[in-house]
Design a protein around this motif. Structure first.
Motif, mmCIF file in Angstrom:
data_model
loop_
_atom_site.group_PDB
_atom_site.id
_atom_site.type_symbol
_atom_site.label_atom_id
_atom_site.label_comp_id
_atom_site.label_asym_id
_atom_site.label_seq_id
_atom_site.Cartn_x
_atom_site.Cartn_y
_atom_site.Cartn_z
ATOM 1 N N PHE A 82 6.420 -8.810 -1.242
ATOM 2 C CA PHE A 82 5.828 -7.740 -2.040
ATOM 3 C C PHE A 82 6.952 -6.841 -2.542
ATOM 4 N N THR A 114 2.990 -3.343 -2.359
ATOM 5 C CA THR A 114 2.898 -3.477 -0.902
ATOM 6 C C THR A 114 1.688 -2.722 -0.369
ATOM 7 N N LYS A 115 1.534 -1.480 -0.830
ATOM 8 C CA LYS A 115 0.448 -0.672 -0.284
ATOM 9 C C LYS A 115 -0.903 -1.242 -0.686
ATOM 10 N N ILE A 168 6.823 3.012 0.972
ATOM 11 C CA ILE A 168 7.582 1.758 0.960
ATOM 12 C C ILE A 168 8.852 1.858 1.814
ATOM 13 N N ARG A 182 9.132 -1.359 4.075
ATOM 14 C CA ARG A 182 10.071 -2.413 3.661
ATOM 15 C C ARG A 182 10.830 -2.974 4.865
ATOM 16 N N TYR A 239 4.588 -8.920 7.536
ATOM 17 C CA TYR A 239 3.164 -8.640 7.788
ATOM 18 C C TYR A 239 2.401 -9.956 7.713
ATOM 19 N N TYR A 266 -0.471 -11.807 6.226
ATOM 20 C CA TYR A 266 -1.383 -11.625 5.095
ATOM 21 C C TYR A 266 -2.480 -12.687 5.126
ATOM 22 N N ALA A 320 7.870 -7.061 2.869
ATOM 23 C CA ALA A 320 7.854 -5.986 1.862
ATOM 24 C C ALA A 320 9.287 -5.560 1.564
#
Ligand code: URA
Length: 285
Positions: A211, A217-218, A227, A231, A235, A237, A250
């Motif tokens: 991301f 990202t958010k 961020i 970063r 994560y 997903y 991120a």
């Protein structure tokens, strides 16, 4: 309006465009020189006690920042018009081509009305690495491809640092249409594009995601932290709860790095982390 020569009017227009005000946001022109409506009279103030004498202050006053218009944010709990259509269209797409046709045909996101092009992705649609940025800018809107301006050139360079290029990554955004004047997207605009992004991920079955920047990202992680906190971390997903877990890293947005080159060292660390994950055996194309 006080009379302005054609040359002055053109210079003012050029200045506005160079500063990013390159979209007419309203159907009707707004006369900002019109007198504001009379304000109701305020109740008379009670006399204040006299203040003690102060040292004279410096006469410097910081200029007022210019007003920036952002549409009112809808509450996340509020239903988003057109979301059910977006979800149904995305779900029905059984191939990447069908999905892209569905995105181009989708009329539910108001951003489409002011955009020149629908900007979906570039790179290899069979790649196992997907990079997700924010939204098309002016160049992307004009050319119909994501990340083709200065930020895109930096992104391509950063990918090259870690031995990747368009042949083994797919680059897309959380929005398919440019927000007028590059304003921040609303939650509703992000929500309307999301079913298509998730379907793209389901159809491509990537090994890793990256991301790019705070908005992407958010929005992808439903996160509220900034961020700079998010970063550099991985994560899990999932496009649907209980679905396949895809590791997502991120990092900072290349456009931010152009404005803050000292932050490139963090992006460098993140890209190296991504490279390590790629070389530790994920199948990349
Ligand atoms: N910035 C983005 O996030 N995406 C683009 O496509 C271009 C600039």
């Amino acid at each position: 309006m006080a009379s302005m020569s054609e040359r002055e009017a053109l210079a003012a227009l050029t200045w506005l465009v160079e500063n990013g005000a390159d979209e007419a946001l309203e159907r009707e022109p707004v006369n900002r020189l019109a007198q504001p409506p009379a304000q109701p009279a305020l109740p008379a103030e009670r006399p204040r006690p006299a203040e003690p004498a102060r040292e004279p202050r410096s006469s410097f006053r910081a200029p007022e920042p210019p007003p920036v218009w952002t549409p009112p944010q809808e509450s996340l709990a509020a239903p988003v018009d057109g979301l059910a259509d977006a979800e149904a269209l995305a779900r029905a797409a059984e191939s990447i081509e069908a999905l892209h046709d569905a995105i181009r045909a989708f009329e539910g996101c108001a951003l489409k009305a002011s955009a020149k092009n629908t900007v979906i992705g570039r790179g290899n649609p069979e790649a196992k690495l997907i990079l997700i940025g924010e939204a098309p800018g002016a160049n992307e809107d004009r050319l119909g491809q994501p990340f083709v301006g200065e930020a895109g050139r930096l992104l391509d360079e950063m990918l090259k640092w870690i031995g990747l290029d368009e042949s083994n990554v797919y680059i897309t955004n959380v929005l398919f249409w440019r927000p007028p004047g590059n304003r921040n997207p609303t939650d509703a605009e992000l929500a309307l594009c999301r079913p298509f992004i998730d379907r793209q991920i389901e159809l491509m079955q990537p090994s890793l995601l990256m991301f790019l920047g705070g908005i992407a990202t958010k929005s992808m992680l439903h996160e509220s932290r900034g961020i700079l906190k998010l970063r550099g971390h991985w994560y899990d997903y999932q496009t649907t709860p209980g679905g396949r877990v895809i590791p997502a890293l991120a990092t900072l947005h290349p456009a931010y790095l152009l404005r803050q080159p000292a932050q490139k060292r963090f992006a460098w660390q993140d890209f190296l982390k991504f490279k390590q994950a790629v070389s530790s055996g994920v199948h990349i194309s």
